[in-house]
Design an enzyme around this catalytic site. Structure first.
Site, short mmCIF file in Angstrom:
data_model
loop_
_atom_site.label_atom_id
_atom_site.label_comp_id
_atom_site.label_asym_id
_atom_site.label_seq_id
_atom_site.Cartn_x
_atom_site.Cartn_y
_atom_site.Cartn_z
N GLU C 81 -38.72 -22.71 -16.89
CA GLU C 81 -39.89 -23.40 -17.43
C GLU C 81 -40.80 -23.82 -16.30
O GLU C 81 -41.76 -24.53 -16.50
CB GLU C 81 -39.49 -24.58 -18.31
CG GLU C 81 -38.75 -25.71 -17.64
CD GLU C 81 -39.62 -26.93 -17.39
OE1 GLU C 81 -39.99 -27.11 -16.21
OE2 GLU C 81 -39.92 -27.67 -18.34
N CYS C 113 -34.64 -25.35 -21.46
CA CYS C 113 -33.50 -25.24 -20.54
C CYS C 113 -32.61 -24.04 -20.82
O CYS C 113 -31.58 -23.88 -20.16
CB CYS C 113 -32.66 -26.51 -20.60
SG CYS C 113 -33.52 -27.95 -19.96
N HIS C 235 -24.51 -26.97 -21.49
CA HIS C 235 -25.75 -27.39 -20.86
C HIS C 235 -25.61 -28.86 -20.46
O HIS C 235 -25.02 -29.66 -21.19
CB HIS C 235 -26.95 -27.21 -21.80
CG HIS C 235 -28.21 -27.75 -21.20
ND1 HIS C 235 -28.67 -27.33 -19.98
CD2 HIS C 235 -29.09 -28.69 -21.64
CE1 HIS C 235 -29.78 -28.00 -19.69
NE2 HIS C 235 -30.05 -28.83 -20.68
#
Lengths: 387, 132, 349
Positions: C81, C113, C235
């Site tokens: 990103e 993400c 994550h």
């Protein structure tokens, strides 16, 4: 090849000359040289200037400056070899006279450096290094010479104080020169305490940013004798120029200046002289380390012992071989394109016995060494009093 | 005049991105970047070679007054690095304590941003040395 | 035909900033932040590091482990990103720098993400289809949070690269799934410098719902249970979420901790779970099974099951280990330097 003499010398104001443009400074020097020679005409003009395009957005100085001098019509050419531009302008003029293309040539150098910011000035000067190999990754000139200094210190044991001694000596000389940009005396401690520029070099190891111009009038010996006015005639006895690999990284031994050595050998050979014959020298001390490596390269001291020369007093006024009696680039100032011509102005002044408090007594043979970049261009002149 | 003109930047990719160099067929000298004439022997025939990213510092400086292109990076270390195989590069030493730099210090070239043409122009990438 | 990872590499910048340093600038309670986020410090990219440079270094490390000719890579995907260019791919630079051009398919990916795992998903599937022999996927970010915002305490920098192929595997892919809904928990509009987020809405209805969704799809698809895995990597937007998600799914701390880097790394966004997986591969043994579930706001999770092969022992030491990069050669910067490095200071022209 005809013998060539310098029959007129002139300098403009030097320093941060806020009220004068390049053309004004140049014309001041040119008029001073013509007046000194007692001439009102010349056959040709050479102009040494490193980067008028980057400094003031002006190219085509030959045409511009011949016009400024009211001499439109004569052949006028700018030559460029970075900081050796002035010395190369002198050599080019010498060649014209020696070859018989002209009898009287005005050899000049000029740089107007203060019309840009410090950053822009650093960037313009950096253009004399290899743009892709050195400048792109962030090299500056102080950094390139600093890397030479670091190598010299590692190889020969040269000390930080010995570097400083060069600046101290040249400021002492400059204090005696009314034309110098910085006339204050400094100490080794001052140099060591001054602001870091590119380690191990500090600001007082570096020559300053200077506006200025210099001019000399060259003539064949017959013309020179006619115009001598009772003054000693200063002959250009030897000329040498050489080039080297451009980037410092390409030099196998980064403590040497092969182009300076080669240019010196050519000039000595042409003059029929050896380093031992040189009584004084104006050399390219753009940084303190430069004077050290130049003296070694020219054979004016043994290899590896350049650091001892200023420290021991040998190269000071009163020493065995005064170097940079004018104050050198460090104290007198370094308008890059003008420097090579200004060195000749100083040697002529000395050989005429007209240097006042900084006079080298009995001087009859002097040398100038002017280089561009980290030494990829060097030009050496040997001047002597014609018998 | 911009050193970061797109065409000018792109033509240096083989050398700057991939460390591509040229070895002289006649004398074996390695030229980086590649060129048309060997500076050692004036040979004109070369074979491509890729430089080792490993090397050692030959000499260095720490720059405190930088050009416009690098003025916000000061102080930064600049070095001449001899790579394994003998080729030399002039490059910055990144991620290093300046007090720790020594002649002979082993370094390794890593891909980094070298310059950018302001906030809107192209970004020029290349290699910097990092302590090995 | 087995498809899997033939080489992997990670890159973590050397600079760090402590959470306490950030908190001191904004007058926040440092201890409460460290406790609340489960974070102590985060990586900071230097001025000369960006998504592209980190991607190149991570990829070169993956190539060192893969031992393949870069010209055999048929696809390059860089997920981030924080692509340095809004228009002009990061992947072209990466492909050019590693010598994979010109016979290569290339795309930049963006999904908050999970852009890195997206690339892994596509690269693996493309190799599986037989269209390309090898495919490269990189997850990299130099993410930014607004000064003083909670995000500023976690946004970090790092990259992981994976080369997929069918021979010489270090980990076979046994399953890949994706779970995705439109969930507005975090976004950055065009021309905006910093993202916005929906506060606590980013938790249960976003991160946890989506992560659980992908993890349960994997368990269902493979018929496996948490105890069948040697490791699991989730994550890690902060220190707490991955541990909570893992333990709620039935994993133990022992299974989770090797890939749990965020307490000392921060949230490397597209790099997060991919870098976590590199740390696990650095210590895994042949036969180990690893679950990896990414999460990207917006929101989706990609999930994979990897089975480690015995080639892992041959390649592990061919590039720097991830934990060593995390733990060694750190340089701490004060907030002022951090603000300068991250372009948070308004400069004169």
């Amino acid at each position: 090849m005809r013998d060539v003499a310098i029959i007129g010398i002139g300098l403009s104001r030097w320093g941060e000359i806020w009220d004068a443009s390049l053309r004004t400074l140049w014309t001041e020097a040119a008029l001073a040289a013509l007046d000194d020679a007692g001439l009102d005409h010349i056959d040709a003009i050479t102009v040494g200037c490193m980067s008028p395009g980057l400094f003031i957005g002006q190219e085509h100085l030959g045409g511009l400056l011949a016009d400024e001098l009211g001499m439109a019509g004569v052949p006028a050419t700018r030559v460029e070899s970075a900081c050796a531009s002035g010395g190369v302008a002198l050599r080019t003029a010498f060649a014209e006279v020696a070859a018989g293309l002209a009898d009287v040539v005005l050899a000049t150098g000029v740089e107007k450096m203060t019309d840009v910011s410090g950053d822009e000035c650093t960037a313009a000067l950096a253009a004399a290094a290899d743009a892709e190999v050195e400048v792109f990754p962030g090299a500056t000139f102080p950094a390139l010479y600093a890397m030479m200094a670091r190598a010299h210190m590692a190889r020969h044991g040269t000390t930080r104080e010995q570097l400083a001694a060069v600046a101290v000596k040249n400021h002492r000389h400059g204090s005696l020169n009314p034309h110098a940009q910085f006339r204050q005396q400094i100490s080794v401690a001052d140099v060591l305490a001054s602001a870091k520029v590119a380690e191990p070099l500090n600001i007082l190891d570096c020559s300053p940013i200077t506006d200025g111009a210099a001019a000399v009038v060259l003539a064949d010996l017959a013309t020179a004798k006619r115009l001598a006015k009772g003054r000693p005639i200063v002959r250009i006895a030897g000329v040498g120029q050489a080039s080297d690999r451009m980037a410092l990284q390409s030099r196998r031994d980064m403590t040497t200046l092969p182009a300076t050595t080669a240019a010196g050998e050519r000039a000595f050979k042409m003059a029929g002289k050896a380093p031992v014959d040189i009584q004084l020298a104006e050399v390219h001390d753009c940084f303190t380390i430069a004077e050290i490596v130049v003296l070694e390269a020219l054979g004016l001291c043994p290899a590896g012992q350049g650091g001892l020369q200023a420290e021991s007093g040998r190269t000071a006024l009163g020493g065995a071989l005064p170097v940079n009696p004018s104050g050198g680039l460090k104290s007198k100032g370094h308008p890059v394109g003008a420097t090579g011509v200004a060195q000749a102005v100083e040697i002529v002044t000395q050989l005429r016995g007209a240097a006042g408090p900084r006079q080298v007594p009995g001087a009859r043979v002097g040398l100038t060494q002017n280089m561009g970049g980290t030494g990829a261009s060097t030009v050496v002149h040997i001047l002597e009093v014609a018998s | 005049m911009s050193p970061l003109n797109p065409a000018r930047t792109a033509r240096e990719y083989p050398a700057r991105y991939r460390l591509e160099a040229a070895r002289c067929d006649a004398c074996g000298a390695v030229s980086y970047p590649a060129r048309l004439v060997c500076p050692a022997c004036r040979g004109r025939k070369f074979s491509p070679v890729t430089l080792s990213p490993e090397g050692q510092v030959l000499t260095w400086s720490v720059i405190h007054v930088g050009p416009s292109s690098h003025k916000h990076e000061v102080p930064y270390a600049l070095a001449i690095v001899e790579l394994t195989g003998g080729a030399r590069v002039t490059c910055q030493i990144a991620d290093v304590d300046p007090a720790a730099i020594r002649i002979g210090m082993p370094v390794r070239l890593e891909f980094r941003r070298i310059q950018e043409d302001g906030e809107a122009g192209v970004i020029a990438y290349g290699h910097k040395a990092v302590p090995a | 035909m087995n498809v899997g990872i033939v080489g992997y590499g990670a890159y973590i910048p050397r600079r760090r900033i402590r959470l306490a340093e950030i908190a001191s600038v904004w007058g926040a309670d440092a201890a409460a932040y460290e406790r609340g986020l489960g974070l102590h410090e985060k990586s900071v990219p230097a001025r000369d590091e960006d998504t592209i440079t980190m991607s190149v270094t991570a990829t070169r490390r993956a190539l060192a482990r893969a031992g393949i000719d870069p010209r055999d890579i048929g696809a390059v995907y860089v997920g981030s990103e924080s692509h340095p260019y809004a228009v002009k791919p990061s992947g072209t630079v990466v492909a050019e720098a590693i010598g994979a051009t010109p016979a290569v398919h290339c795309a930049d990916l963006e999904f908050a993400c999970k852009a890195g795992s997206e690339g892994m998903f596509i690269a693996a599937a493309l190799v599986k289809s037989g269209e390309v022999g090898h495919a490269l996927a990189v997850g990299a970010d130099t993410s930014q949070g607004a000064p003083g915002d909670a995000l500023e305490y976690s946004t970090a920098a790092g990259a992981a690269a994976y080369i997929f192929g069918t021979a010489g595997l270090v980990a076979t892919m046994e399953a890949q799934v994706s779970f995705m809904t439109d969930t507005p928990d975090f976004w950055r509009r065009e021309y905006m410098h910093y993202p916005r987020h929906a506060g606590r809405y980013t938790g249960e209805p976003a991160y946890f719902k989506t992560t659980f969704g992908a993890a349960r799809m994997l368990l269902e698809k493979t018929g496996m249970e948490p105890k069948d895995f040697a490791y699991a990597v989730f994550h890690q937007p902060n220190g707490k979420f991955p541990m909570r998600a893992g333990t709620q799914l039935g994993f133990t701390r022992e299974q989770l901790e090797p890939g749990w880097l965020s307490p000392w790394l921060g949230n490397t966004y597209s790099g997060a779970s991919p870098i976590g997986l590199t740390a696990v591969l650095d210590r895994a043994k042949a036969g180990d099974r690893i679950m990896m579930v990414s999460y990207g706001s917006g929101a989706g999770s990609d999930g994979f099951v990897w089975a480690v092969t015995d080639r892992i022992d041959e390649v592990r030491d061919l590039a720097p280990h991830t934990r060593e990069q995390l733990d060694n050669n750190k340089t701490y910067v004060p907030y002022g330097v951090y603000a300068k490095l991250r372009g948070k200071i308004r400069m004169g022209e």
